[in-house]
Design a protein around this motif. Structure first.
Motif, PDB file in Angstrom:
ATOM      1  N   ILE A   1       9.099   7.648  -1.726  1.00 19.87           N
ATOM      2  CA  ILE A   1      10.567   7.635  -1.745  1.00 19.87           C
ATOM      3  C   ILE A   1      11.069   9.008  -2.158  1.00 19.87           C
ATOM      4  CG2 ILE A   1      12.554   6.737  -3.040  1.00 19.87           C
ATOM      5  CD1 ILE A   1      11.549   4.034  -2.753  1.00 19.87           C
ATOM      6  N   LYS A   2      12.089   9.469  -1.474  1.00 17.90           N
ATOM      7  CA  LYS A   2      12.652  10.801  -1.715  1.00 17.90           C
ATOM      8  C   LYS A   2      13.112  10.919  -3.174  1.00 17.90           C
ATOM      9  CE  LYS A   2      16.350  13.767  -0.051  1.00 17.90           C
ATOM     10  NZ  LYS A   2      17.703  13.709   0.464  1.00 17.90           N
ATOM     11  N   GLY A   3      12.688  11.989  -3.821  1.00 13.29           N
ATOM     12  CA  GLY A   3      13.140  12.238  -5.193  1.00 13.29           C
ATOM     13  C   GLY A   3      12.228  11.653  -6.257  1.00 13.29           C
ATOM     14  N   VAL A   4      11.154  10.929  -5.849  1.00  9.19           N
ATOM     15  CA  VAL A   4      10.236  10.375  -6.858  1.00  9.19           C
ATOM     16  C   VAL A   4       9.020  11.294  -6.977  1.00  9.19           C
ATOM     17  CG1 VAL A   4       8.827   8.403  -7.570  1.00  9.19           C
ATOM     18  CG2 VAL A   4      10.985   8.015  -6.378  1.00  9.19           C
ATOM     19  N   GLY A   5       9.003  12.066  -8.052  1.00  5.70           N
ATOM     20  CA  GLY A   5       7.858  12.949  -8.328  1.00  5.70           C
ATOM     21  C   GLY A   5       7.007  12.338  -9.429  1.00  5.70           C
ATOM     22  N   THR A   6       6.131  13.168 -10.018  1.00  6.06           N
ATOM     23  CA  THR A   6       5.207  12.653 -11.040  1.00  6.06           C
ATOM     24  C   THR A   6       5.950  12.083 -12.243  1.00  6.06           C
ATOM     25  OG1 THR A   6       3.736  14.417 -10.337  1.00  6.06           O
ATOM     26  CG2 THR A   6       3.121  13.244 -12.333  1.00  6.06           C
ATOM     27  N   ALA A   7       6.957  12.830 -12.748  1.00  7.42           N
ATOM     28  CA  ALA A   7       7.653  12.394 -13.969  1.00  7.42           C
ATOM     29  C   ALA A   7       8.337  11.043 -13.767  1.00  7.42           C
ATOM     30  CB  ALA A   7       8.680  13.445 -14.389  1.00  7.42           C
ATOM     31  N   LEU A   8       9.052  10.903 -12.645  1.00  8.54           N
ATOM     32  CA  LEU A   8       9.776   9.653 -12.390  1.00  8.54           C
ATOM     33  C   LEU A   8       8.798   8.507 -12.106  1.00  8.54           C
ATOM     34  CD1 LEU A   8      12.397   8.131 -12.116  1.00  8.54           C
ATOM     35  CD2 LEU A   8      12.652   8.975  -9.786  1.00  8.54           C
TER      36      LEU A   8
ATOM     37  N   ALA B   1       0.813  -1.215   0.000  1.00 13.32           N
ATOM     38  CA  ALA B   1       0.000   0.000   0.000  1.00 13.32           C
ATOM     39  C   ALA B   1       0.851   1.273   0.000  1.00 13.32           C
ATOM     40  CB  ALA B   1      -0.909  -0.011   1.224  1.00 13.32           C
ATOM     41  N   VAL B   2       2.190   1.150   0.199  1.00 13.81           N
ATOM     42  CA  VAL B   2       3.031   2.357   0.268  1.00 13.81           C
ATOM     43  C   VAL B   2       3.377   2.794  -1.150  1.00 13.81           C
ATOM     44  CG1 VAL B   2       5.154   3.352   1.189  1.00 13.81           C
ATOM     45  CG2 VAL B   2       4.003   1.511   2.440  1.00 13.81           C
ATOM     46  N   PRO B   3       2.859   3.969  -1.589  1.00 17.17           N
ATOM     47  CA  PRO B   3       3.106   4.374  -2.979  1.00 17.17           C
ATOM     48  C   PRO B   3       4.583   4.702  -3.216  1.00 17.17           C
ATOM     49  CG  PRO B   3       1.994   6.128  -1.774  1.00 17.17           C
ATOM     50  CD  PRO B   3       2.054   4.939  -0.852  1.00 17.17           C
ATOM     51  N   ILE B   4       5.005   4.556  -4.449  1.00 27.36           N
ATOM     52  CA  ILE B   4       6.404   4.772  -4.810  1.00 27.36           C
ATOM     53  C   ILE B   4       6.813   6.234  -4.584  1.00 27.36           C
ATOM     54  CG2 ILE B   4       5.998   5.219  -7.295  1.00 27.36           C
ATOM     55  CD1 ILE B   4       8.850   3.092  -5.872  1.00 27.36           C
ATOM     56  N   THR B   5       5.831   7.134  -4.632  1.00 30.41           N
ATOM     57  CA  THR B   5       6.139   8.560  -4.447  1.00 30.41           C
ATOM     58  C   THR B   5       6.580   8.874  -3.013  1.00 30.41           C
ATOM     59  OG1 THR B   5       3.744   8.811  -4.240  1.00 30.41           O
ATOM     60  CG2 THR B   5       4.729   9.527  -6.317  1.00 30.41           C
TER      61      THR B   5
END
Length: 689
Positions: free
Chosen positions: A9-16, A3-7
């Protein structure tokens, strides 16, 4: 962690996150299960004298030469030496600063793949670090470096950094282990978290050979879990289909007997065995899901026709689907001929059936007047409505996309029941693939050729002997036989393949002016292709020049010679299929594989297998070994069998384990669901076939 979204993680925004989504990574769990496909060994510096072609290695030495060379492409060449040997570093893309830094006399460390070059070994665009005077570089890495599956816009360095962050969060989040503890202990398997840590960051004392070979216990534990998820997914599909129920068809001994009496030959023991298995399936009120494998010419179509007899006798309809119009039309002719004596109407539906004829066929299908309907993917179209479809026969099923097969099954379901399914393939599938890719199907094998068939003699000849080969064609055709000349091209372009076939046909017409030469290729209209094939079948053409479109299902007993140009460019299964077009009569037949020298080691191996055996299963095993499951099953198109860590050939011994482990797990549906989602995500829908 699911359930923990990838976003998070530090540095993961929409584009990544959009780039990661292309790799199926949406959550922290997905990232942890995005496992390395291989490892690079940067733990030791190799001497230049010990390098082998194809290795990825870390090297160090002094530049003795640096020069810009103007060849087909301008490149910077640097000669590196270390006292034991030398290697060339080649850069096609470089700037002035790079050129000045890479000057003779400097020491540098580089990492890359060793390749053969014009003047000995070379590395193209290696990663490198230049040592300034008096400086020493840090010691080599302490552990193997993971290499991950990638997509455009992502780098390995970025991915390694993201995985490091995910591993740091592993202890604070719950990542359940779905394999029962008793099972792990009895098989000495590591628990999940430690296996994942190990594979993403192998420690300095890791068994590097085992990791590089994919045989480490941590890899085996995850491969087992992935194969298990795959198996459970297919089993669940089977359960879902079979819960729908189907129509029970009683045996029809009188009609079957009448059908068999008109045949000019006896059934083989293998055909009789497979027919008995199918007849038993059809008598049960649950949908049959059966795969019939049989080598080219083993009589699968006849087996399907006998299954159809049982269904027709019970008052229902049968749909027979083939991937090409040529093959579908051949099935139509066979079924029409066989069923004429039983007064059973056979309808025919393909792209070329148009206008009034099409309208009439659709009416016959909808009213149930046509008990057997033969066609191509035209059978999927919305306007096609069946009255009482109870059996679907699919020939060469891996040629069809998933959604197509699904929609045909839905045409038979009345909302409560699903039609029986009989799937036929002349591409022998190795046992390991059958156990995994077709775990939802029962398997029957027709392992016997009808009497009177002669094995095909296979010759491997270099194209420098082309004149001899042409002379051989001339002799065969002068004696009243017919021949195929198959053109293959490495380019994917169909236009180029067709052009090559046209040029070959023109040249052969000049060299063999007394022969009647025909041409078939993929860009011809279906009607034109069918007309040429009909001429060849009725012996009005001596030599048929073709691209690989003639691969499946063309039956011309008088054809006793086949020439295949550049056979090294085709897979073994495809070569075996093509070869099966000859040897269909009682005359001795030959297949000449005319290759273009020099052959690679793999090319030599593959052609040797073709020369040594006509056993489709042995050929299939070798094909799997050389090309991998995605190629063998033709699943590149269907999005199936893309394993993350399991390898069907390497891990074949785990498949029987998987069957044993799966049984008790079915009692825990939530655990099954979680396992499937972890490894397959939403890709499970393909299996609804």
């Amino acid at each position: 962690m699911t359930a923990v979204p990838i976003t998070d993680i530090k540095g993961v925004g929409t584009a990544l996150s959009l780039k990661l989504a292309k790799l199926g990574i949406h959550s922290l769990q997905d990232l942890l299960f995005h496992l390395p496909i291989r490892y690079q060994d940067r733990t030791r510096i190799r001497s230049l004298g010990s390098l082998q072609i194809g290795e990825e290695v870390l090297i160090e030495g002094e530049l003795k030469l640096s020069d810009v060379v103007m060849g087909r492409r301008r490149s910077l060449l640097c000669r590196l030496q270390d006292g034991t040997g030398q290697i060339t570093l080649r850069f096609f893309h470089f700037n002035a600063a790079q050129k000045n830094a890479l000057r003779p006399g400097v020491r540098l460390r580089a990492f890359g793949e060793v390749r053969p070059g014009g003047a000995g070994l070379e590395m193209v665009h290696p990663e490198y670090q230049v040592m300034s005077s008096g400086q020493t570089l840090a010691a080599p890495d302490q552990a193997l470096t993971p290499v991950y599956p990638m997509t455009e816009g992502l780098t390995q360095v970025r991915m390694r950094n993201l995985v490091r962050q995910a591993l740091a969060q592993l202890s604070s989040h719950d990542l359940p282990d779905y394999l029962p503890e008793s099972l792990r202990q009895s098989r000495a398997l590591p628990e999940l978290q430690s296996a994942l840590r190990y594979l993403h960051q192998p420690p300095p004392n890791a068994d590097q050979q085992a990791l590089l070979a994919g045989r480490h216990p941590a890899q085996r534990r995850l491969a087992l879990e992935e194969l298990l998820a795959h198996h459970l997914s297919l089993s669940r599909v089977r359960q879902q289909i079979q819960q729908q129920g189907s129509w029970a068809m009683p045996e029809a001994p009188e009609l079957s007997q009448t059908f068999l009496q008109q045949l000019p030959f006896e059934l083989t023991a293998a055909q009789q065995r497979v027919i008995a298995e199918i007849q038993q399936d059809l008598q049960r009120p649950i949908p049959m899901l059966r795969l019939v494998q049989g080598d080219v010419g083993s009589g699968k179509t006849l087996v399907a026709a006998l299954a159809a007899v049982q269904v027709i006798a019970a008052g229902y309809q049968v749909a027979v689907m083939a991937p090409t119009e040529i093959l579908a039309e051949q099935h139509y002719q066979n079924f029409s001929q066989w069923f004429a004596t039983l007064n059973v109407d056979v309808a025919w539906l393909a792209g070329k059936v148009k206008g009034k004829q099409r309208k009439h066929q659709l009416e016959q299908i909808a009213s149930g007047e046509a008990a057997v309907v033969v066609g191509t993917h035209a059978l999927f179209q919305e306007e096609v409505a069946f009255a009482r479809l109870a059996l679907v026969v699919i020939d060469e099923q891996h040629r069809f996309g998933v959604h197509q097969r699904l929609s045909l099954r839905e045409k038979g379901a009345d909302g409560i029941r699903a039609p029986h399914q009989l799937i036929m393939t002349a591409t022998p599938i190795p046992r390991t693939l059958t156990m995994s890719a077709y775990a939802d199907l029962d398997c029957s094998i027709i392992d016997e050729l009808p009497p009177g068939r002669t094995p095909v003699n296979t010759l491997v000849i270099a194209d420098t002997r082309r004149e001899e080969v042409i002379e051989r064609v001339k002799q065969a055709c002068t004696q009243g036989r017919q021949a195929y000349w198959v053109c293959t091209l490495i380019e994917e372009s169909e236009a180029l393949q067709c052009q090559a076939a046209e040029v070959t046909a023109a040249n052969l017409s000049e060299q063999l002016p007394n022969l009647r030469i025909g041409l078939v290729h993929g860009r011809m209209k279906p009607a034109e292709k069918a007309a040429v094939m009909a001429e060849f079948k009725s012996a009005n053409i001596d030599l048929l020049v073709a691209t690989t479109v003639i691969e499946v299902g063309v039956d011309v007993p008088n054809a006793s010679l086949m020439i295949i140009e550049n056979p090294e460019r085709l897979g073994l299964a495809q070569l075996h299929q093509l070869r099966g077009r000859v040897g269909r009569g009682s005359v001795e037949s030959f297949c000449v594989l005319m290759y273009h020298p020099p052959l690679s080691k793999q090319g030599r191996e593959r052609l040797a297998v073709m020369r040594e055996t006509t056993d489709g299963f042995r050929i299939a095993e070798k094909d799997l070994q050389l090309r991998g499951p995605g190629e063998v099953l033709g699943t590149r198109q269907t999005g199936m069998m893309q394993f993350r860590i399991a390898d069907l050939e390497r891990d074949a011994d785990l498949l029987s384990e998987v069957h044993l482990i799966a049984q008790p797990l079915h009692q825990h549906p939530k655990r099954v669901e979680a396992l499937i989602n972890r490894w397959m995500g939403s890709s499970e829908s393909y299996a609804q076939v």
